[in-house]
Motif scaffolding. Structure first.
Motif, mmCIF file in Angstrom:
data_model
loop_
_atom_site.group_PDB
_atom_site.id
_atom_site.type_symbol
_atom_site.label_atom_id
_atom_site.label_comp_id
_atom_site.label_asym_id
_atom_site.label_seq_id
_atom_site.Cartn_x
_atom_site.Cartn_y
_atom_site.Cartn_z
ATOM 1 N N TYR A 10 41.091 45.859 54.253
ATOM 2 C CA TYR A 10 39.781 46.064 53.619
ATOM 3 C C TYR A 10 39.167 44.760 53.096
ATOM 4 C CZ TYR A 10 40.881 50.886 54.336
ATOM 5 O OH TYR A 10 41.215 52.072 54.928
ATOM 6 N N ARG A 11 39.528 43.668 53.761
ATOM 7 C CA ARG A 11 38.859 42.394 53.487
ATOM 8 C C ARG A 11 37.915 42.123 54.648
ATOM 9 N NH1 ARG A 11 43.322 38.035 52.721
ATOM 10 N NH2 ARG A 11 44.112 39.080 54.551
ATOM 11 N N THR A 12 36.965 41.242 54.421
ATOM 12 C CA THR A 12 36.030 40.897 55.485
ATOM 13 C C THR A 12 36.648 39.803 56.360
ATOM 14 O OG1 THR A 12 34.934 39.140 54.245
ATOM 15 C CG2 THR A 12 34.077 41.376 53.954
ATOM 16 N N PRO A 13 36.205 39.683 57.620
ATOM 17 C CA PRO A 13 36.692 38.588 58.460
ATOM 18 C C PRO A 13 36.449 37.215 57.814
ATOM 19 C CG PRO A 13 35.573 40.192 59.814
ATOM 20 C CD PRO A 13 35.356 40.594 58.381
ATOM 21 N N LEU A 14 35.341 37.071 57.123
ATOM 22 C CA LEU A 14 35.048 35.809 56.451
ATOM 23 C C LEU A 14 36.074 35.519 55.353
ATOM 24 C CD1 LEU A 14 33.145 33.397 56.195
ATOM 25 C CD2 LEU A 14 31.801 34.748 54.580
ATOM 26 N N GLU A 15 36.433 36.516 54.568
ATOM 27 C CA GLU A 15 37.439 36.333 53.520
ATOM 28 C C GLU A 15 38.785 35.919 54.110
ATOM 29 O OE1 GLU A 15 36.069 39.512 50.094
ATOM 30 O OE2 GLU A 15 37.200 40.243 51.815
ATOM 31 N N VAL A 16 39.180 36.543 55.199
ATOM 32 C CA VAL A 16 40.448 36.218 55.839
ATOM 33 C C VAL A 16 40.412 34.791 56.384
ATOM 34 C CG1 VAL A 16 42.011 36.804 57.728
ATOM 35 C CG2 VAL A 16 40.963 38.613 56.365
ATOM 36 N N PHE A 17 39.330 34.435 57.043
ATOM 37 C CA PHE A 17 39.188 33.080 57.572
ATOM 38 C C PHE A 17 39.298 32.053 56.453
ATOM 39 C CE2 PHE A 17 36.354 29.456 58.380
ATOM 40 C CZ PHE A 17 37.016 28.891 59.470
ATOM 41 N N LEU A 18 38.566 32.287 55.364
ATOM 42 C CA LEU A 18 38.577 31.324 54.260
ATOM 43 C C LEU A 18 39.934 31.234 53.580
ATOM 44 C CD1 LEU A 18 35.056 31.954 52.697
ATOM 45 C CD2 LEU A 18 35.800 30.034 54.142
ATOM 46 N N SER A 19 40.743 32.278 53.656
ATOM 47 C CA SER A 19 42.080 32.237 53.056
ATOM 48 C C SER A 19 43.019 31.313 53.838
ATOM 49 C CB SER A 19 42.673 33.643 52.956
ATOM 50 O OG SER A 19 43.074 34.122 54.224
ATOM 51 N N TYR A 20 42.692 31.007 55.090
ATOM 52 C CA TYR A 20 43.517 30.123 55.920
ATOM 53 C C TYR A 20 43.018 28.684 55.952
ATOM 54 C CZ TYR A 20 46.041 34.123 57.788
ATOM 55 O OH TYR A 20 46.836 35.227 57.923
ATOM 56 N N VAL A 21 41.857 28.436 55.384
ATOM 57 C CA VAL A 21 41.230 27.117 55.474
ATOM 58 C C VAL A 21 41.177 26.494 54.086
ATOM 59 C CG1 VAL A 21 39.115 25.904 56.131
ATOM 60 C CG2 VAL A 21 39.841 27.894 57.409
ATOM 61 N N ASN A 22 41.596 25.218 53.974
ATOM 62 C CA ASN A 22 41.472 24.562 52.678
ATOM 63 C C ASN A 22 40.118 23.875 52.572
ATOM 64 O OD1 ASN A 22 41.588 21.958 53.868
ATOM 65 N ND2 ASN A 22 43.837 21.969 53.781
ATOM 66 N N GLU A 23 39.802 23.362 51.385
ATOM 67 C CA GLU A 23 38.470 22.781 51.136
ATOM 68 C C GLU A 23 38.181 21.598 52.046
ATOM 69 O OE1 GLU A 23 37.277 22.026 47.112
ATOM 70 O OE2 GLU A 23 38.438 23.749 46.406
ATOM 71 N N GLU A 24 39.183 20.778 52.312
ATOM 72 C CA GLU A 24 38.993 19.600 53.170
ATOM 73 C C GLU A 24 38.620 20.013 54.589
ATOM 74 O OE1 GLU A 24 41.817 16.182 55.025
ATOM 75 O OE2 GLU A 24 42.073 16.629 52.892
ATOM 76 N N GLN A 25 39.325 20.988 55.128
ATOM 77 C CA GLN A 25 39.025 21.468 56.469
ATOM 78 C C GLN A 25 37.643 22.109 56.510
ATOM 79 O OE1 GLN A 25 42.450 24.003 56.679
ATOM 80 N NE2 GLN A 25 43.406 22.727 58.251
ATOM 81 N N LEU A 26 37.303 22.853 55.480
ATOM 82 C CA LEU A 26 36.015 23.528 55.430
ATOM 83 C C LEU A 26 34.868 22.517 55.371
ATOM 84 C CD1 LEU A 26 34.701 26.293 55.349
ATOM 85 C CD2 LEU A 26 34.852 26.230 52.861
ATOM 86 N N SER A 27 35.023 21.466 54.608
ATOM 87 C CA SER A 27 33.957 20.466 54.502
ATOM 88 C C SER A 27 33.773 19.701 55.814
ATOM 89 C CB SER A 27 34.214 19.491 53.360
ATOM 90 O OG SER A 27 35.369 18.741 53.616
#
Length: 52
Positions: free
Chosen positions: A32-49
């Motif tokens: 019951y999480r969104t795909p976006l929430e799951v994706f963000l749980s695997y990515v750290n801030e450096e990778q996201l930036s």
């Protein structure tokens, strides 16, 4: 959207809007999480930036 939709005839804004809407729908298969929430749980801030 029809299955036979030709994506060469659809503009990028429409595709982005549909993708955004779909990525914010909670899924039973994701606990019951969104795909976006799951994706963000695997990515750290450096990778996201680096994606921006």
């Amino acid at each position: 959207m029809p299955k036979k939709l030709d994506f060469y005839q659809v503009n990028q804004n429409f595709v982005s809007a549909v993708a955004s809407k779909r990525n914010h729908i909670p899924r039973k298969s994701l606990n019951y999480r969104t795909p976006l929430e799951v994706f963000l749980s695997y990515v750290n801030e450096e990778q996201l930036s680096s994606l921006i």
